[in-house]
Design a protein around this motif. Sequence first.
Motif, short mmCIF file in Angstrom:
data_model
loop_
_atom_site.label_atom_id
_atom_site.label_comp_id
_atom_site.label_asym_id
_atom_site.label_seq_id
_atom_site.Cartn_x
_atom_site.Cartn_y
_atom_site.Cartn_z
N ASP A 293 0.45 -1.58 -0.29
CA ASP A 293 -0.02 0.47 0.07
C ASP A 293 0.82 1.14 -0.25
O ASP A 293 1.27 1.62 0.93
CB ASP A 293 -1.05 -0.24 1.01
CG ASP A 293 -1.70 1.09 1.32
OD1 ASP A 293 -2.15 1.68 0.45
OD2 ASP A 293 -2.56 1.72 2.20
N PRO A 294 1.36 1.68 -0.98
CA PRO A 294 2.47 2.35 -1.56
C PRO A 294 1.61 3.77 -1.23
O PRO A 294 1.13 4.27 -1.13
CB PRO A 294 2.70 2.66 -2.71
CG PRO A 294 2.28 2.14 -3.40
CD PRO A 294 1.15 1.46 -2.69
N ALA A 295 2.93 5.05 -0.47
CA ALA A 295 2.84 6.20 0.21
C ALA A 295 2.99 6.80 -1.01
O ALA A 295 2.06 8.40 -0.87
CB ALA A 295 2.71 6.66 1.53
N ASP A 296 3.90 6.74 -1.70
CA ASP A 296 4.73 7.80 -2.73
C ASP A 296 4.91 7.00 -4.28
O ASP A 296 5.30 5.51 -3.39
CB ASP A 296 5.13 8.56 -1.81
CG ASP A 296 6.56 8.05 -0.92
OD1 ASP A 296 7.46 6.85 -1.94
OD2 ASP A 296 6.46 7.94 0.11
N LEU A 297 5.45 7.58 -5.22
CA LEU A 297 6.41 6.96 -5.71
C LEU A 297 7.65 6.20 -5.68
O LEU A 297 8.18 5.65 -6.19
CB LEU A 297 6.75 7.86 -6.96
CG LEU A 297 4.66 7.96 -7.63
CD1 LEU A 297 4.95 9.02 -9.47
CD2 LEU A 297 3.79 6.60 -7.95
N ASP A 298 7.97 7.22 -4.78
CA ASP A 298 9.70 6.44 -4.84
C ASP A 298 9.26 5.12 -4.24
O ASP A 298 10.51 4.37 -3.93
CB ASP A 298 10.29 7.48 -3.30
CG ASP A 298 10.91 8.87 -3.60
OD1 ASP A 298 11.04 9.34 -6.11
OD2 ASP A 298 10.94 9.94 -3.20
N THR A 299 8.42 4.39 -2.88
CA THR A 299 8.50 3.88 -2.46
C THR A 299 8.38 2.57 -3.44
O THR A 299 8.38 1.19 -3.33
CB THR A 299 7.09 3.28 -1.59
OG1 THR A 299 7.45 4.59 -0.06
CG2 THR A 299 6.64 2.24 -0.77
N VAL A 300 7.53 3.02 -4.45
CA VAL A 300 6.90 1.71 -5.93
C VAL A 300 8.39 1.62 -6.28
O VAL A 300 8.92 0.32 -6.45
CB VAL A 300 6.01 2.70 -6.06
CG1 VAL A 300 5.87 1.63 -7.43
CG2 VAL A 300 4.69 2.62 -6.09
N ASP A 301 9.05 2.67 -6.68
CA ASP A 301 10.26 2.59 -7.06
C ASP A 301 11.29 1.07 -6.66
O ASP A 301 11.49 0.45 -6.62
CB ASP A 301 11.23 3.44 -7.64
CG ASP A 301 10.65 4.57 -8.79
OD1 ASP A 301 9.88 3.97 -9.45
OD2 ASP A 301 10.33 5.70 -8.38
N THR A 302 11.37 1.76 -5.54
CA THR A 302 12.72 0.74 -4.28
C THR A 302 11.82 -0.30 -3.50
O THR A 302 12.40 -1.63 -4.24
CB THR A 302 12.45 1.46 -2.68
OG1 THR A 302 13.11 2.67 -3.08
CG2 THR A 302 13.15 0.81 -2.08
#
Length: 270
Positions: free
Chosen positions: A220-229
Amino acid sequence: MPRIQGFEAYRMAMPRGRRPESILVRVTDDDGLAGWGEVAGSDVCWADIEERVGPALLGLDWELPEEVGGVGGLGESAAASATDIACWDLWCRRQGSPLSHSLGGTRTSVMAGARLDAEPRLDVLLTRVNRLVGAGYTRVTLAVHPGWDVEPVRAVRRAFPAIALQADAGEAYTEAEAHLDALEALDAYGLLAIERPFPGDDLPAYARLQRQIATAVCLDPADLDTVDTAIAMNAGRMLGLRISRLGGLTAARGAHDRALAAGWAAWCWR
């Protein structure tokens, strides 16, 4: 749309002034055409719209809805999400194009799902699932937590072998042996995904669990940086996209596109 079940336990647990309510935002252009956005916000969100987001949008020139966040400096917040959605709606109305097409979608229908809170009585749980199936829902997500996970999932799977079933762990688990044993046991019941097993910032735990089970682990990502990581770490195989959490449709589409490119599944849940 009628709400078939509220989340009163969640709502009442939040401090007064931060309890979620539906907030509608209307954005109007120079020609008087309006677009609408909605978010489950609070008094804090409303104040953010009044004091920061609204003034930033007054007189703002933009051509595409993707530009609004950057030009207006809205950031990632519930207020920014509602405004982003309203700007997309306004732009689609000006273009005479459905939102789904403007976002790049091609389907003419979607699979509707329902979420059920933890129900301590199996007979009541099965009755509620049966009502949802009878109403046309083809995917059901069951809330689980330590001590109440394998048993309800097993019961629902046995009673409804064809239904698309997910388990939402609500970040309630750790890597304690008993918790991991339960999460691995869920792998036997043909789930689409196990959602949010650990706190969202513990991506290494997500990656370790995904290596142990065949079921997709869902973030449940909070931002796109989390998605990429997460994608780089193989910390799952599915994204559950909350438009308001990500900051609007623009960010949610970006997360979806990253997932698609990596071979991950993605879906929206509110």
